[in-house]
Design an enzyme around this catalytic site. Structure first.
Site, PDB file in Angstrom:
ATOM      1  N   CYS A   1      -0.420  -3.354  15.285  1.00  0.00           N
ATOM      2  CA  CYS A   1      -0.228  -3.010  13.879  1.00  0.00           C
ATOM      3  C   CYS A   1      -0.731  -4.091  12.926  1.00  0.00           C
ATOM      4  CB  CYS A   1       1.258  -2.758  13.636  1.00  0.00           C
ATOM      5  SG  CYS A   1       1.606  -2.249  11.952  1.00  0.00           S
TER       6      CYS A   1
ATOM      7  N   GLU B   1       0.822  -1.207   0.000  1.00  0.00           N
ATOM      8  CA  GLU B   1       0.000   0.000   0.000  1.00  0.00           C
ATOM      9  C   GLU B   1       0.854   1.254   0.000  1.00  0.00           C
ATOM     10  OE1 GLU B   1      -2.480   0.027   3.496  1.00  0.00           O
ATOM     11  OE2 GLU B   1      -2.923  -2.098   3.232  1.00  0.00           O
TER      12      GLU B   1
ATOM     13  N   CYS C   1       3.061   8.408   1.381  1.00  0.00           N
ATOM     14  CA  CYS C   1       3.515   7.501   2.421  1.00  0.00           C
ATOM     15  C   CYS C   1       3.787   6.166   1.737  1.00  0.00           C
ATOM     16  CB  CYS C   1       2.414   7.362   3.473  1.00  0.00           C
ATOM     17  SG  CYS C   1       2.779   6.109   4.707  1.00  0.00           S
TER      18      CYS C   1
ATOM     19  N   CYS D   1      -1.992   2.182   8.007  1.00  0.00           N
ATOM     20  CA  CYS D   1      -0.996   1.153   7.755  1.00  0.00           C
ATOM     21  C   CYS D   1      -1.484  -0.295   7.617  1.00  0.00           C
ATOM     22  CB  CYS D   1      -0.102   1.188   8.982  1.00  0.00           C
ATOM     23  SG  CYS D   1       1.586   1.186   8.643  1.00  0.00           S
TER      24      CYS D   1
ATOM     25  N   CYS E   1       5.771  -7.357   7.493  1.00  0.00           N
ATOM     26  CA  CYS E   1       6.737  -6.848   8.475  1.00  0.00           C
ATOM     27  C   CYS E   1       6.990  -7.950   9.491  1.00  0.00           C
ATOM     28  CB  CYS E   1       6.148  -5.622   9.176  1.00  0.00           C
ATOM     29  SG  CYS E   1       7.280  -4.832  10.340  1.00  0.00           S
TER      30      CYS E   1
ATOM     31  N   CYS F   1       4.764  -5.655  16.210  1.00  0.00           N
ATOM     32  CA  CYS F   1       4.068  -4.714  17.111  1.00  0.00           C
ATOM     33  C   CYS F   1       2.604  -5.140  17.240  1.00  0.00           C
ATOM     34  CB  CYS F   1       4.164  -3.279  16.592  1.00  0.00           C
ATOM     35  SG  CYS F   1       5.861  -2.690  16.462  1.00  0.00           S
TER      36      CYS F   1
HETATM   37  N1  SAH Z   1       8.043   0.176  11.045  1.00  0.00           N
HETATM   38  C1  SAH Z   1       8.155   1.611  11.062  1.00  0.00           C
HETATM   39  C2  SAH Z   1       7.369   2.239   9.938  1.00  0.00           C
HETATM   40  C3  SAH Z   1       5.864   2.100  10.070  1.00  0.00           C
HETATM   41  S1  SAH Z   1       5.281   3.676  10.426  1.00  0.00           S
HETATM   42  C4  SAH Z   1       7.763   2.143  12.418  1.00  0.00           C
HETATM   43  O1  SAH Z   1       7.364   1.345  13.246  1.00  0.00           O
HETATM   44  O2  SAH Z   1       7.932   3.317  12.671  1.00  0.00           O
HETATM   45  C5  SAH Z   1       3.676   3.418  10.898  1.00  0.00           C
HETATM   46  C6  SAH Z   1       3.353   4.144  12.190  1.00  0.00           C
HETATM   47  O3  SAH Z   1       2.009   3.840  12.530  1.00  0.00           O
HETATM   48  C7  SAH Z   1       4.218   3.672  13.329  1.00  0.00           C
HETATM   49  O4  SAH Z   1       4.437   4.710  14.241  1.00  0.00           O
HETATM   50  C8  SAH Z   1       3.340   2.608  13.927  1.00  0.00           C
HETATM   51  O5  SAH Z   1       3.728   2.309  15.224  1.00  0.00           O
HETATM   52  C9  SAH Z   1       1.966   3.235  13.807  1.00  0.00           C
HETATM   53  N2  SAH Z   1       0.858   2.293  13.828  1.00  0.00           N
HETATM   54  C10 SAH Z   1       0.826   1.015  13.423  1.00  0.00           C
HETATM   55  N3  SAH Z   1      -0.375   0.475  13.629  1.00  0.00           N
HETATM   56  C11 SAH Z   1      -1.139   1.431  14.163  1.00  0.00           C
HETATM   57  C12 SAH Z   1      -2.481   1.487  14.598  1.00  0.00           C
HETATM   58  N4  SAH Z   1      -3.294   0.420  14.548  1.00  0.00           N
HETATM   59  N5  SAH Z   1      -2.924   2.659  15.073  1.00  0.00           N
HETATM   60  C13 SAH Z   1      -2.128   3.737  15.137  1.00  0.00           C
HETATM   61  N6  SAH Z   1      -0.859   3.744  14.755  1.00  0.00           N
HETATM   62  C14 SAH Z   1      -0.357   2.604  14.272  1.00  0.00           C
END
Ligand code: SAH
Length: 354
Positions: free
Chosen positions: A119, A92, A105, A339, A112, A116
């Protein structure tokens, strides 16, 4: 024979490739390079002789992502692309229109492996890294499809950019190149969950890009629970790498903090975050900035967002520690713009069919 990934080559590398591998004059390399920057397929390269176009088709890999699905937000015009890659994988990208220019973006990996808990991108694990040409290709394909010039890039899509380090570095050089898209480093942000050795390596590159750290918790216990990467590199190591990054690059680091109801969003959590950041950057002169975002609810995770009032209280508490917080405006709320959610729903659909 393995096909050459010509979209990952600099102009010089492409010129060397056409002379050494295709026995063609050097200027053909420059012509092809220009076409690739515009997202052309060989059949569209009208100043290239047919024989050479055929040779390219046969020997080179064309990795420009194809628009598989496109959703445009009725609220703010944000465009969410589901791109199909040359091998069938899907990723995406999101094109956002701001007053100061268009921002894309982009994703850095197919899936990944960081795990986390909140996510959607990490649910099925990592399939593969994206090639430099596929990182760049998201920008080129979105420009071509939208007819808009893109001036800013955020690496905040699917994947962990610092887990695909070499390809990301090559991409940054390519996209910044003045014979390519020529997007300034200051217009590029890279977000990481905290791969500490790579943050340190990136600092040595001295690119004036903006680094964002996905923090999401001010205690090792809380962070390790939602972000497994913290078990490998804890907060102390992470913040010390951030301070060194600032010292080496002179660039402000921003922190992303996703607020999850009842997990990390109390006023006490805000105070802990304020203390942590203020303490870490004490005496460095670095301004500290936190982006607050209420968690996007992903059905698999069970995490819930808190009230707008709780966000306000969190942000006010942070300001008592001299930490500036902005609450992220949510773009594309009606197009699944967060994301990994569109790719995830697409995968579920195809799994149901199977
Ligand atoms: N892997 C990198 C790049 C992804 S950035 C990183 O972790 O920074 C995507 C951002 O959205 C990150 O800050 C991630 O923690 C956040 N994110 C992921 N899932 C989310 C969700 N369900 N709600 C809000 N933020 C989220």
């Amino acid at each position: 024979m393995e096909k050459a990934d010509i979209g990952s080559m600099t102009k010089g590398e492409l010129e060397a490739y056409v002379t050494a591998e295709l026995s063609e004059p050097k200027y053909r390399g420059a012509q092809i390079y220009e076409w690739l920057c515009r997202g052309a397929r060989p059949s569209e390269m009208t100043n290239i002789p047919k024989a050479l176009r055929d040779k390219l088709q046969e020997r080179a890999l064309f990795t420009l992502p194809a628009v598989e699905e496109k959703l445009t937000s009725a609220i703010d015009g944000t465009v969410k692309y589901l791109f199909r890659l040359y091998d069938g994988a899907v990723i995406e990208s999101v094109l956002m229109k701001y007053k100061h220019g268009n921002t894309i973006c982009i994703s850095s990996q197919v899936g990944c492996r960081m795990g986390c808990k909140f996510c959607a991108s990490t649910i099925g694990g990592k399939e593969r890294d994206l090639l430099p040409s596929e990182l760049l290709g998201q920008v080129i394909a979105a420009e071509r499809d939208s007819g808009e010039k893109i001036s800013n890039i955020v690496m905040m899509g699917i994947g962990e950019p610092l887990d695909n380090y070499d390809n990301v570095i090559k991409f940054l050089k390519l996209v910044n190149s003045d014979d390519g898209l020529n997007i300034g480093y200051r217009h590029i942000s890279l977000s990481t969950c905290g791969v500490v050795p790579k943050i340190r390596e990136l600092a040595e590159e001295k690119f004036p890009i903006t680094l964002s750290i996905s923090l999401h918790s001010a205690t090792d216990e809380g962070r390790s629970e939602i972000m497994p990467v913290n078990r490998k590199w804890g907060l102390r190591e992470l913040l010390s790498a951030c301070v060194d990054y600032y010292r080496i690059c002179g660039r402000r680091i921003s922190f992303e903090y996703t607020l999850i109801s009842g997990k990390n969003d109390s006023v006490g959590d805000a105070a802990a975050l304020g203390k942590l950041l203020k303490g870490a950057f004490l005496g460095t002169g670095a301004p500290i900035h936190v982006n607050l975002i209420r968690v996007n609810e992903v059905s698999e995770t069970g995490f819930k967002k808190g009230s707008p009032e709780s966000v306000k209280a969190f942000s006010e508490e942070l300001s008592r520690y001299g930490v500036i917080a902005t609450v992220r405006r949510r773009l594309g709320a009606d197009v699944n713009a967060a994301c990994g959610q569109l790719r995830r729903s697409r995968k579920e659909k195809s799994e149901e069919k199977a």
